[in-house]
Design a protein around this motif. Structure first.
Motif, PDB file in Angstrom:
ATOM      1  N   GLU A 256       4.390  -3.664  -3.108  1.00  0.00           N
ATOM      2  CA  GLU A 256       4.662  -5.336  -3.019  1.00  0.00           C
ATOM      3  C   GLU A 256       5.627  -5.310  -4.280  1.00  0.00           C
ATOM      4  O   GLU A 256       5.231  -5.283  -5.714  1.00  0.00           O
ATOM      5  N   GLU A 257       6.960  -6.611  -4.394  1.00  0.00           N
ATOM      6  CA  GLU A 257       6.971  -6.133  -5.442  1.00  0.00           C
ATOM      7  C   GLU A 257       6.670  -7.319  -6.633  1.00  0.00           C
ATOM      8  O   GLU A 257       5.854  -8.372  -5.876  1.00  0.00           O
TER       9      GLU A 257
ATOM     10  N   SER B  29       5.859 -11.587  -6.357  1.00  0.00           N
ATOM     11  CA  SER B  29       6.865 -12.716  -4.852  1.00  0.00           C
ATOM     12  C   SER B  29       6.878 -13.008  -4.462  1.00  0.00           C
ATOM     13  O   SER B  29       5.455 -14.119  -4.998  1.00  0.00           O
TER      14      SER B  29
END
Length: 143
Positions: free
Chosen positions: A21-22, A25
């Motif tokens: 996951e960035e 986010s």
């Protein structure tokens, strides 16, 4: 309980970042937005309780010692609430940074502040290295 050592909102679980996951986010931004809104509500409720308490418990004591004790208690409560009002302003600034998607990055060096640090201090604007350096500089100015 000491406000400084208390978790902002105890009933909101820390964010669990998904693998890959960035950072920051949409889900993370929403988590911190909800955390900050809940914290702000708690602080506002405390301010309201203080106002009601002071209004309801204000007594004009004949004994100077009793009157002084009450005044000291009220002064302490007002100082605490003043700190909380300042914190509410900081929460509002942080919510604005989230709205602009400019949250989670150090204001001085631009690196990620980190989820763990933001969970502990959601209003943090500096990474741990910049904050440590700032504290060392403050100590040198005082000394």
């Amino acid at each position: 309980m000491n406000q400084k050592n208390r978790m902002p909102v105890e009933d909101i679980a820390p964010y669990q970042q998904a693998e890959g996951e960035e950072y920051m986010s949409a889900e993370q931004l929403e988590h911190f937005r909800q955390l900050l809104l809940a914290w702000k509500r708690q602080l506002q409720e405390e301010v309201e309780r203080t106002v009601h308490h002071m209004r309801d418990d204000a007594t004009n004591y004949a004994d100077p010692a009793d009157r002084a004790t009450q005044e000291e208690e009220f002064a302490l409560e007002l100082r605490t609430r003043d700190r909380e009002r300042k914190l509410i302003r900081k929460i509002d600034q942080t919510l604005e940074a989230i709205r602009k998607e400019d949250y989670g990055y150090c204001e001085q060096c631009g690196v990620e502040i980190g989820l763990r640090r933001l969970e502990a201090r959601p209003t943090a604007t500096l990474c741990i290295d910049c904050k440590t350096l700032e504290e060392h500089r403050e100590k040198q100015r005082v000394a």
